[in-house]
Design a protein around this motif. Structure first.
Motif, PDB file in Angstrom:
ATOM      1  N   ILE A   1       0.972  -1.078  -0.040  1.00 38.05           N
ATOM      2  CA  ILE A   1      -0.045  -0.031   0.138  1.00 38.05           C
ATOM      3  C   ILE A   1       0.777   1.094  -0.039  1.00 38.05           C
ATOM      4  CG2 ILE A   1      -1.610   1.289   1.420  1.00 38.05           C
ATOM      5  CD1 ILE A   1      -2.835  -1.224   2.340  1.00 38.05           C
ATOM      6  N   GLU A   2       0.445   2.114  -0.939  1.00 40.19           N
ATOM      7  CA  GLU A   2       1.106   3.385  -0.918  1.00 40.19           C
ATOM      8  C   GLU A   2       0.607   4.645   0.064  1.00 40.19           C
ATOM      9  OE1 GLU A   2       1.271   4.808  -4.973  1.00 40.19           O
ATOM     10  OE2 GLU A   2       2.807   3.361  -5.525  1.00 40.19           O
ATOM     11  N   VAL A   3       1.291   5.231   0.716  1.00 43.34           N
ATOM     12  CA  VAL A   3       0.877   6.359   1.665  1.00 43.34           C
ATOM     13  C   VAL A   3       1.219   7.568   1.187  1.00 43.34           C
ATOM     14  CG1 VAL A   3       0.951   7.404   3.889  1.00 43.34           C
ATOM     15  CG2 VAL A   3       1.058   4.863   3.776  1.00 43.34           C
ATOM     16  N   ARG A   4       0.273   8.320   0.568  1.00 41.64           N
ATOM     17  CA  ARG A   4       0.657   9.613  -0.175  1.00 41.64           C
ATOM     18  C   ARG A   4       0.145  10.758   0.582  1.00 41.64           C
ATOM     19  NH1 ARG A   4       2.561   9.485  -5.559  1.00 41.64           N
ATOM     20  NH2 ARG A   4       2.367   7.190  -6.276  1.00 41.64           N
ATOM     21  N   ASN A   5       0.440  11.871   0.346  1.00 41.35           N
ATOM     22  CA  ASN A   5       0.092  13.132   0.848  1.00 41.35           C
ATOM     23  C   ASN A   5      -1.210  13.650   0.074  1.00 41.35           C
ATOM     24  OD1 ASN A   5      -0.253  15.746   2.039  1.00 41.35           O
ATOM     25  ND2 ASN A   5       1.029  16.682   0.492  1.00 41.35           N
ATOM     26  N   ARG A   6      -2.348  13.680   0.952  1.00 40.76           N
ATOM     27  CA  ARG A   6      -3.536  13.564   0.085  1.00 40.76           C
ATOM     28  C   ARG A   6      -4.200  15.293   0.340  1.00 40.76           C
ATOM     29  NH1 ARG A   6      -7.568   8.950   1.378  1.00 40.76           N
ATOM     30  NH2 ARG A   6      -8.747  10.057  -0.357  1.00 40.76           N
ATOM     31  N   LEU A   7      -3.191  16.145   1.073  1.00 34.83           N
ATOM     32  CA  LEU A   7      -3.624  17.455   1.261  1.00 34.83           C
ATOM     33  C   LEU A   7      -3.405  18.340  -0.209  1.00 34.83           C
ATOM     34  CD1 LEU A   7      -2.370  18.634   4.559  1.00 34.83           C
ATOM     35  CD2 LEU A   7      -4.565  17.704   3.900  1.00 34.83           C
TER      36      LEU A   7
ATOM     37  N   GLU B   1       4.892  14.636  12.592  1.00 36.90           N
ATOM     38  CA  GLU B   1       5.346  13.031  13.230  1.00 36.90           C
ATOM     39  C   GLU B   1       5.299  12.198  11.993  1.00 36.90           C
ATOM     40  OE1 GLU B   1       3.057   9.800  16.169  1.00 36.90           O
ATOM     41  OE2 GLU B   1       2.534  12.187  16.018  1.00 36.90           O
ATOM     42  N   VAL B   2       6.366  11.470  12.176  1.00 35.11           N
ATOM     43  CA  VAL B   2       6.516  10.233  11.038  1.00 35.11           C
ATOM     44  C   VAL B   2       7.134   8.964  11.845  1.00 35.11           C
ATOM     45  CG1 VAL B   2       8.914  10.780  10.227  1.00 35.11           C
ATOM     46  CG2 VAL B   2       7.351   9.456   8.944  1.00 35.11           C
ATOM     47  N   ILE B   3       6.434   7.790  11.327  1.00 36.63           N
ATOM     48  CA  ILE B   3       6.791   6.686  12.141  1.00 36.63           C
ATOM     49  C   ILE B   3       8.423   6.192  11.515  1.00 36.63           C
ATOM     50  CG2 ILE B   3       5.863   4.896  10.412  1.00 36.63           C
ATOM     51  CD1 ILE B   3       5.097   3.267  12.511  1.00 36.63           C
ATOM     52  N   SER B   4       9.053   5.358  12.201  1.00 38.79           N
ATOM     53  CA  SER B   4      10.450   4.949  11.919  1.00 38.79           C
ATOM     54  C   SER B   4      10.391   4.200  10.770  1.00 38.79           C
ATOM     55  CB  SER B   4      11.331   4.448  13.152  1.00 38.79           C
ATOM     56  OG  SER B   4      11.244   5.595  14.080  1.00 38.79           O
ATOM     57  N   GLU B   5      11.426   4.170   9.740  1.00 38.03           N
ATOM     58  CA  GLU B   5      11.531   3.212   8.901  1.00 38.03           C
ATOM     59  C   GLU B   5      11.758   1.932   9.302  1.00 38.03           C
ATOM     60  OE1 GLU B   5      13.018   3.219   4.242  1.00 38.03           O
ATOM     61  OE2 GLU B   5      14.283   3.992   5.896  1.00 38.03           O
ATOM     62  N   GLY B   6      11.151   0.827   8.805  1.00 40.91           N
ATOM     63  CA  GLY B   6      11.631  -0.490   9.041  1.00 40.91           C
ATOM     64  C   GLY B   6      10.765  -1.263  10.226  1.00 40.91           C
ATOM     65  N   LYS B   7      10.014  -0.351  10.619  1.00 39.67           N
ATOM     66  CA  LYS B   7       9.300  -0.582  11.808  1.00 39.67           C
ATOM     67  C   LYS B   7       7.817  -1.561  11.119  1.00 39.67           C
ATOM     68  CE  LYS B   7       6.678   0.860  15.980  1.00 39.67           C
ATOM     69  NZ  LYS B   7       6.401   2.021  16.697  1.00 39.67           N
TER      70      LYS B   7
ATOM     71  N   VAL C   1       4.050  -2.201  11.264  1.00 38.88           N
ATOM     72  CA  VAL C   1       2.946  -1.622  11.932  1.00 38.88           C
ATOM     73  C   VAL C   1       1.556  -2.475  11.817  1.00 38.88           C
ATOM     74  CG1 VAL C   1       3.633   0.602  11.628  1.00 38.88           C
ATOM     75  CG2 VAL C   1       2.586  -0.570   9.643  1.00 38.88           C
ATOM     76  N   ARG C   2       0.482  -2.297  12.451  1.00 41.80           N
ATOM     77  CA  ARG C   2      -0.656  -3.088  12.535  1.00 41.80           C
ATOM     78  C   ARG C   2      -1.782  -2.053  12.162  1.00 41.80           C
ATOM     79  NH1 ARG C   2       0.128  -8.310  12.960  1.00 41.80           N
ATOM     80  NH2 ARG C   2      -1.939  -8.590  13.872  1.00 41.80           N
ATOM     81  N   LYS C   3      -2.700  -2.682  11.526  1.00 40.39           N
ATOM     82  CA  LYS C   3      -3.713  -1.987  10.731  1.00 40.39           C
ATOM     83  C   LYS C   3      -4.294  -0.998  11.812  1.00 40.39           C
ATOM     84  CE  LYS C   3      -8.236  -2.447   8.580  1.00 40.39           C
ATOM     85  NZ  LYS C   3      -9.351  -3.236   7.877  1.00 40.39           N
ATOM     86  N   GLY C   4      -4.314   0.126  11.606  1.00 44.81           N
ATOM     87  CA  GLY C   4      -4.857   1.254  12.435  1.00 44.81           C
ATOM     88  C   GLY C   4      -3.958   2.112  12.947  1.00 44.81           C
ATOM     89  N   ASP C   5      -2.674   1.559  12.810  1.00 49.03           N
ATOM     90  CA  ASP C   5      -1.526   2.464  13.723  1.00 49.03           C
ATOM     91  C   ASP C   5      -1.291   3.842  12.986  1.00 49.03           C
ATOM     92  OD1 ASP C   5      -1.285   0.455  15.467  1.00 49.03           O
ATOM     93  OD2 ASP C   5       0.558  -0.399  14.657  1.00 49.03           O
ATOM     94  N   VAL C   6      -0.766   4.761  13.679  1.00 52.47           N
ATOM     95  CA  VAL C   6      -0.387   6.021  13.064  1.00 52.47           C
ATOM     96  C   VAL C   6       0.589   5.972  12.396  1.00 52.47           C
ATOM     97  CG1 VAL C   6      -0.282   8.709  13.212  1.00 52.47           C
ATOM     98  CG2 VAL C   6      -2.114   7.557  14.537  1.00 52.47           C
TER      99      VAL C   6
ATOM    100  N   TYR D   1      -7.310  14.025   6.518  1.00 58.14           N
ATOM    101  CA  TYR D   1      -5.923  13.588   5.750  1.00 58.14           C
ATOM    102  C   TYR D   1      -4.623  13.911   6.774  1.00 58.14           C
ATOM    103  CZ  TYR D   1      -8.972  12.705   1.808  1.00 58.14           C
ATOM    104  OH  TYR D   1      -9.898  12.391   0.928  1.00 58.14           O
ATOM    105  N   CYS D   2      -4.664  14.735   7.575  1.00 61.12           N
ATOM    106  CA  CYS D   2      -3.489  14.987   8.401  1.00 61.12           C
ATOM    107  C   CYS D   2      -3.056  13.915   9.420  1.00 61.12           C
ATOM    108  CB  CYS D   2      -3.760  16.350   9.318  1.00 61.12           C
ATOM    109  SG  CYS D   2      -4.056  17.921   8.326  1.00 61.12           S
ATOM    110  N   THR D   3      -3.835  13.030   9.534  1.00 56.54           N
ATOM    111  CA  THR D   3      -3.550  12.112  10.458  1.00 56.54           C
ATOM    112  C   THR D   3      -3.778  10.650   9.566  1.00 56.54           C
ATOM    113  OG1 THR D   3      -4.400  13.074  12.573  1.00 56.54           O
ATOM    114  CG2 THR D   3      -3.801  10.613  12.514  1.00 56.54           C
ATOM    115  N   VAL D   4      -2.630  10.299   9.270  1.00 60.17           N
ATOM    116  CA  VAL D   4      -2.665   8.985   8.306  1.00 60.17           C
ATOM    117  C   VAL D   4      -2.255   7.727   8.948  1.00 60.17           C
ATOM    118  CG1 VAL D   4      -1.567   7.847   6.093  1.00 60.17           C
ATOM    119  CG2 VAL D   4      -1.645  10.416   6.447  1.00 60.17           C
ATOM    120  N   ILE D   5      -3.494   6.628   8.863  1.00 64.09           N
ATOM    121  CA  ILE D   5      -3.336   5.540   9.639  1.00 64.09           C
ATOM    122  C   ILE D   5      -2.964   4.395   8.647  1.00 64.09           C
ATOM    123  CG2 ILE D   5      -4.701   6.164  11.505  1.00 64.09           C
ATOM    124  CD1 ILE D   5      -6.883   4.882  10.222  1.00 64.09           C
TER     125      ILE D   5
END
Length: 415
Positions: A10-16, A24-30, A32-37, A234-238
């Motif tokens: 799945i691609e996460v894009r800036n939709r604004l 805030e951005v999650i660390s690479e390589g981590k 994640v579960r469905k619903g995590d920010v 869209y400011c909070t991407v899960i």
């Protein structure tokens, strides 16, 4: 040879659509579960836009209500003025009927009576005057009485002529004037009703247009507010599903990243472009291997054939898999070997996620094309040919001798 990939990603894009700054951005390589920010963007600018949009929506709502009330007033005014105009027409028609059946009849009777009275009086005085003329000759009456009777006769004659003239003037002029006036009053009342209706219709059309315009402004303001509220979301991407966090900057420029290897990874304060690819979430629970197979062998590969894959990261750990598909078109070998043509074979892997395989890992694979049981197999280099004859060299005594063989199926390595 080839490389590993996730079956789904799945691609996460800036939709604004407006300015987007990472907070805030999650660390690479981590994982994640469905619903995590996984990403947050600055919200202040969007909240200000929502506040302004709400104010404009309230103003548009007030204008819409005012225009609807004005439209309702115009409709009521139109009905009232048309009723008034209808009453004026009815009154004019009644006045015409009253004149025709009342005033006209009465006037004609009055004039006819005056004429008849004048004629009777004239005849009476004429007879009297004639008698007076005879009496004055015999001296039965005085000259003065005779003159009085003559004067009365002249006055009666004048009254008779005046009565005739009054009747003629009324019938030829006054009657026509009164009739034209009464009929004109009716026509004017009907025409005035038409003008009232036309004027009110024009005002109602304008009022209705104002209502539609106000509703359009209200709907536009509501849509704009809804759009801003959606943009705020869209400011909070899960994470829409489980996966491994991979920054787009870690992929080459062909992957849709922020400029390839020279771009900086996303971090707090980074400003993103609209629709910019930020993060990829490959689902590592189901992996595939995309293998390159030469054109000569591609025709022998079928879906369902068994595959054994060895990743470069864990070369001693075999992973079983199954051929899913073979690409329809071949890819060129590039500038290194422009004559080479390779087909991509997609292989579904049966692998434990705990093994830790990741997308883009290099790998090698063996595809089982077929199996031959109960047959002697030798390396392909051991076969010699002389025309249609095939033979092998077999150790005999102190040397070798040629022994004819019948060839069966062959791979790239064995016969």
């Amino acid at each position: 040879s080839g490389e590993l990939a996730a079956l789904r990603q799945i691609e996460v894009r800036n939709r604004l659509e407006s300015r987007a700054v990472i907070t805030e951005v999650i660390s690479e390589g981590k994982s994640v579960r469905k619903g995590d920010v996984v990403l947050r963007l600055a919200e202040e600018e969007m909240r200000d836009k929502i506040k302004d949009a709400k104010d404009k929506l309230n103003i548009a709502n007030s204008e819409m209500i005012a225009s609807e009330q004005t439209f309702s007033i115009k409709e009521n005014t139109r009905a009232s003025e048309l009723d008034k105009a209808d009453l004026a027409i009815e009154m004019a028609k009644l006045a015409l009927l009253a004149w025709e059946n009342g005033e006209l009849v009465s006037k004609r009777q009055s004039l006819a009576l005056a004429r008849e009275t004048a004629e009777i009086d004239l005849k009476r005085l004429n007879d009297r005057f004639e008698q007076s003329a005879k009496l004055v000759e015999k001296n039965f009456i005085s000259k003065d009485e005779f003159e009085k009777d003559r004067i009365a006769m002249i006055e009666a004659n004048a009254k008779a002529k005046q009565a005739d003239l009054d009747l003629k003037v009324y019938e030829e002029y006054t009657y026509k004037q009164d009739k034209a006036k009464k009929e004109s009053d009716v026509e004017q009342a009907v025409a005035e009703r038409g003008r009232v209706e036309q004027r009110n219709n024009a005002e109602i059309v304008k009022a209705k247009a104002d209502v539609e315009s106000a509703k359009f402004k209200y709907d536009s303001a509501a849509d704009r507010l809804k759009s801003f509220e959606t943009q705020l979301g869209y400011c909070t991407v899960i994470a829409p599903s489980d996966g491994l966090v991979v920054y787009a900057t870690s992929i080459d420029s062909g992957g849709g990243g922020r400029g390839g290897g020279d771009a900086q990874p996303p971090q707090v304060g980074t400003e993103l472009k609209p629709n910019e690819l930020v993060i990829i979430l490959p689902d590592t629970s189901q992996m595939v291997a995309n293998l390159k197979v030469s054109e000569a062998l591609s025709g022998r590969i079928r879906s369902g054939q068994g595959v054994t894959v060895y990743s470069d990261a864990m070369p001693n750990v075999p992973v079983k898999g199954t051929v899913q598909s073979v690409s329809v078109l071949a890819a060129s070998g590039g500038w290194r070997d422009p004559n080479r043509r390779d087909y991509t074979v997609r292989v579904a892997l049966d692998v434990d996620p705990a093994l830790g395989l990741k997308p883009s890992m290099r790998c090698k694979a063996e595809i089982l094309l077929d199996r031959v049981d109960n047959a002697i197999g030798v390396p392909i280099q051991a076969i010699f040919r002389q025309g249609p004859i095939a033979y092998v060299n077999v150790r005999a005594g102190g040397g070798y001798e040629q022994r004819l063989v019948k060839l069966g199926r062959a791979s790239e390595l064995r016969v």
